[in-house]
Design an enzyme around this catalytic site. Sequence first.
Site, PDB file in Angstrom:
ATOM      1  N   SER A  81     -36.765   9.888 -23.973  1.00  0.00           N
ATOM      2  CA  SER A  81     -36.450   8.493 -23.670  1.00  0.00           C
ATOM      3  C   SER A  81     -35.805   7.778 -24.853  1.00  0.00           C
ATOM      4  O   SER A  81     -34.737   8.161 -25.306  1.00  0.00           O
ATOM      5  CB  SER A  81     -37.721   7.786 -23.191  1.00  0.00           C
ATOM      6  N   ASP A  99     -31.350   2.923 -22.409  1.00  0.00           N
ATOM      7  CA  ASP A  99     -31.948   3.779 -23.435  1.00  0.00           C
ATOM      8  C   ASP A  99     -31.518   5.222 -23.207  1.00  0.00           C
ATOM      9  O   ASP A  99     -30.662   5.503 -22.362  1.00  0.00           O
ATOM     10  CB  ASP A  99     -33.468   3.626 -23.465  1.00  0.00           C
ATOM     11  N   ASP A 145     -32.608   7.931 -21.783  1.00  0.00           N
ATOM     12  CA  ASP A 145     -32.621   8.570 -20.468  1.00  0.00           C
ATOM     13  C   ASP A 145     -32.330   7.581 -19.348  1.00  0.00           C
ATOM     14  O   ASP A 145     -32.452   7.912 -18.170  1.00  0.00           O
ATOM     15  CB  ASP A 145     -33.933   9.311 -20.214  1.00  0.00           C
ATOM     16  N   ASP A 188     -33.737   4.896 -18.126  1.00  0.00           N
ATOM     17  CA  ASP A 188     -34.735   4.362 -17.193  1.00  0.00           C
ATOM     18  C   ASP A 188     -35.158   2.945 -17.572  1.00  0.00           C
ATOM     19  O   ASP A 188     -36.019   2.362 -16.925  1.00  0.00           O
ATOM     20  CB  ASP A 188     -35.954   5.279 -17.080  1.00  0.00           C
TER      21      ASP A 188
END
Length: 452
Positions: free
Chosen positions: A109, A248, A250, A252
Amino acid sequence: MSQQGQAVARKFFGTDGIRGETNTGNMTPEIAMRVAQAAGEYFRRGDHRHRVVIGKDTRLSGYMMEAALVAGFTSVGMDVIQTGPLPTPAVALLTKEMRADLGVMISASHNPYRDNGIKLFGPDGFKLSDETELAIEQGIVSEPALVPAAEIGRARRIEDSRGRYIHALKQSVSDETRFDSLKVVVDCANGAAYQVAPSAIWELGAEIITLGVTPNGTNINDGVGSTSLDAIKRTVVEEGADIGIALDGDADRLIVIDEKGEAVDGDQIMGLIATRMAEKQALRGGGVVATVMSNLGLERYLDSKNLRLERTQVGDRYVLERMKTGGFNIGGEQSGHMILLDHATTGDGTVAALRVLASLVNSGKPASEVLHVFEKVPQLLKNVRYEGGRPLDKDSVQTAIADAEKALDGKGRLVIRPSGTEPVIRVMAEGDDADQVETVVDQICDAVKAAG
């Protein structure tokens, strides 16, 4: 006061899958292969041909971890579909769309490139339950049930994964939605969305300026993205853009920048999207699900709209659980995790961004007028490190907490919770009097330090 206990200790899975520094602890190729074997055995049910979808972000270690996961899954008889770099919500979507038994995202992440992680999704595209993760943990430390040579799984890469996800993104807004009038800065954190997010926004008509779209394996989240906003703030102002979108690693989570270079957090975004949904009779559950960290201003704003704020403990998995049990279709976190269940099974920063852009176009007003939907209540969070013991159990700390609650006198909130990963107590207070908020936080922090 809202106080959380520590999560049940588990050896591999944390609150968001398995995560750590690459080639140390639980984040090694050996462990990744064992995770794949254990998860593959668990989900290899029924007589159909079993398959797993694997996606990743842009970390250098992603190739290594992907190879280990492919080896693990194929060794227990599962076919593997590899998508290449793709956002976490896209992997969840493709898992469900391709009738896979399981989905895997390789990402840490918003963490730096040295870290990596493994997130697992069930066939419905949702993250796994605690019970399922515990069952997989038991499999990790057991001997794998390797299949005969003739039953080893096959692996293939699909070339149209990005196109499938871009199509789904555009389906999340109405067919009439066009962004022709907007100039948008899109910061993809040199991460998983570096191709799909700019493409989706451009295909809907916006003029785009991109940041964080040149990943090299080591620059993910490095000075760009939703946790490093200086570059996008500066670019929005210098380029005269209408708005900035910061994702960010990833993709999400989402932070938005208005035309003046001011950041807009997840609380404001949730407030905006929820009220627009309510106006269209599209809001379910009568409100929004957020965590104990969301600002009191959001709660008051929603209340003024006859909507409610349902709070959970920190973590998007807890937000999602409450959304599912309570029939809500929007939830998220102040940090920018945004879950819109009508369009995604997990947090999706790009879906939320498209909703924000649509609201901006429909309003005809500047972003600074549209995005700041409520006045924030002064809020302060401090982390206190301690050594040994359980400081929250000490009488002196409990007395400080009681004194703080008395001082706030029902006109603010106090959240005290231990970290689930390190010896730290997080102390947050909010209220209309900023000086008082700072005083009560400092008093509790001092008590924790003295007790620790």
